[in-house]
Design a protein around this motif. Structure first.
Motif, short mmCIF file in Angstrom:
data_model
loop_
_atom_site.label_atom_id
_atom_site.label_comp_id
_atom_site.label_asym_id
_atom_site.label_seq_id
_atom_site.Cartn_x
_atom_site.Cartn_y
_atom_site.Cartn_z
N UNK A 180 1.57 45.48 -20.17
CA UNK A 180 1.05 44.60 -21.22
C UNK A 180 1.90 44.75 -22.48
N UNK A 181 2.39 43.62 -22.98
CA UNK A 181 3.17 43.61 -24.22
C UNK A 181 2.39 42.85 -25.28
N UNK A 182 2.05 43.53 -26.37
CA UNK A 182 1.35 42.90 -27.48
C UNK A 182 2.36 42.49 -28.54
N UNK A 183 2.24 41.25 -28.99
CA UNK A 183 3.13 40.75 -30.02
C UNK A 183 2.32 40.39 -31.26
N UNK A 184 2.75 40.89 -32.40
CA UNK A 184 2.03 40.64 -33.65
C UNK A 184 2.05 39.16 -34.00
N UNK A 185 0.95 38.70 -34.61
CA UNK A 185 0.89 37.32 -35.07
C UNK A 185 0.87 36.33 -33.93
N UNK A 186 1.53 35.20 -34.16
CA UNK A 186 1.60 34.18 -33.13
C UNK A 186 0.33 33.36 -33.01
N UNK A 187 0.24 32.60 -31.93
CA UNK A 187 -0.92 31.75 -31.71
C UNK A 187 -1.16 31.60 -30.21
N UNK A 188 -2.23 30.90 -29.87
CA UNK A 188 -2.60 30.78 -28.46
C UNK A 188 -1.54 30.04 -27.66
N UNK A 189 -0.90 29.06 -28.26
CA UNK A 189 0.06 28.22 -27.54
C UNK A 189 1.44 28.86 -27.36
N UNK A 190 1.64 30.06 -27.92
CA UNK A 190 2.97 30.69 -27.87
C UNK A 190 4.01 29.71 -28.43
N UNK A 191 3.80 29.30 -29.67
CA UNK A 191 4.66 28.30 -30.29
C UNK A 191 6.13 28.72 -30.37
N UNK A 192 6.38 30.03 -30.28
CA UNK A 192 7.77 30.52 -30.35
C UNK A 192 8.34 30.77 -28.95
N UNK A 193 7.79 30.12 -27.94
CA UNK A 193 8.20 30.39 -26.56
C UNK A 193 9.68 30.15 -26.35
N UNK A 194 10.23 29.13 -26.99
CA UNK A 194 11.66 28.84 -26.81
C UNK A 194 12.53 30.03 -27.20
#
Length: 212
Positions: A180-194
């Motif tokens: 499991x990798x936890x990433x700070x911040x972000x949103x449900x849609x993984x807007x930074x997926x690119x």
């Protein structure tokens, strides 16, 4: 390698993350095939369709499921059933609870002529899936209890997920000894997926245990 992208609830085969993944692979990893099935149908149909897709791939160990949100739930089920690797993005772990909100939106008087039937439509998603009481019952009967192949599953969770409680996914998958990798911040849609596609391919490489 074959990648099967499993979209979330209010999405379809042309989801942003699925398209980004396919375009990235076409540009940098043309040997990787990306499948983006439309799964706006009942959960029993989704399970059957995904199981068939994995079987048709011909090589389960080199077919990876990438599931987002509700797609993460289905990816876990299919991985448990077939043994194929899976990468989960902000996965839903309790759809039997979270999807009850659609049932609560349907207010009916409890009379003998007006009781919720199994085929009553409670909600229609943007992709066209007409969610019924029978669908909610299916999720209740297929709750995630365990991860059968924990070393073949990886999870990415945004702590800023505004739709699902990230702590529920974190605890469940950590208890199953998955990565499991936890990433700070972000949103449900993984807007930074690119921006995360290089890392995503690296994770997939480790899951299948081959160099691509």
């Amino acid at each position: 390698m074959n990648l099967i992208y499993i979209h979330g609830l209010d999405s379809d085969s042309n989801s942003t993350k699925g398209l980004l993944l396919e375009q990235y692979c076409q540009q940098y990893y043309p040997e990787i095939s990306v499948f983006r099935p439309d799964l706006n149908k009942s959960p029993v149909q989704v399970f059957a369709q995904l199981t068939d897709l994995v079987a048709e791939s011909g090589n389960v160990s080199e077919t990876v499921l990438i599931g987002s949100s509700l797609g993460g739930y289905f990816a876990t089920l299919i991985s448990n059933h077939t043994g194929c690797p899976a990468l989960l993005l902000n996965p839903s772990t309790q759809p039997h609870i979270t999807l009850q909100r659609f049932s609560n939106n349907t207010i009916l008087e409890a009379t003998t002529d007006n009781i919720k039937s199994s085929d009553q439509v409670l909600h229609t998603t943007t992709g066209g899936w007409k969610i019924t009481c029978a669908d909610l019952q299916w999720f209740a009967e297929h709750q995630l209890q365990s991860v059968h192949y924990p070393t073949k599953v990886a999870v990415l969770i945004k702590e800023g997920d505004e739709l699902l409680d990230p702590s529920l996914s974190k605890v469940f998958y950590q208890q199953q000894d998955t990565a499991v990798t936890l990433q700070a911040g972000g949103d449900h849609r993984f807007s930074d997926f690119s921006e995360q596609l290089p890392m995503t391919i690296n994770i997939l490489q480790k899951l299948v245990g081959v160099k691509i």
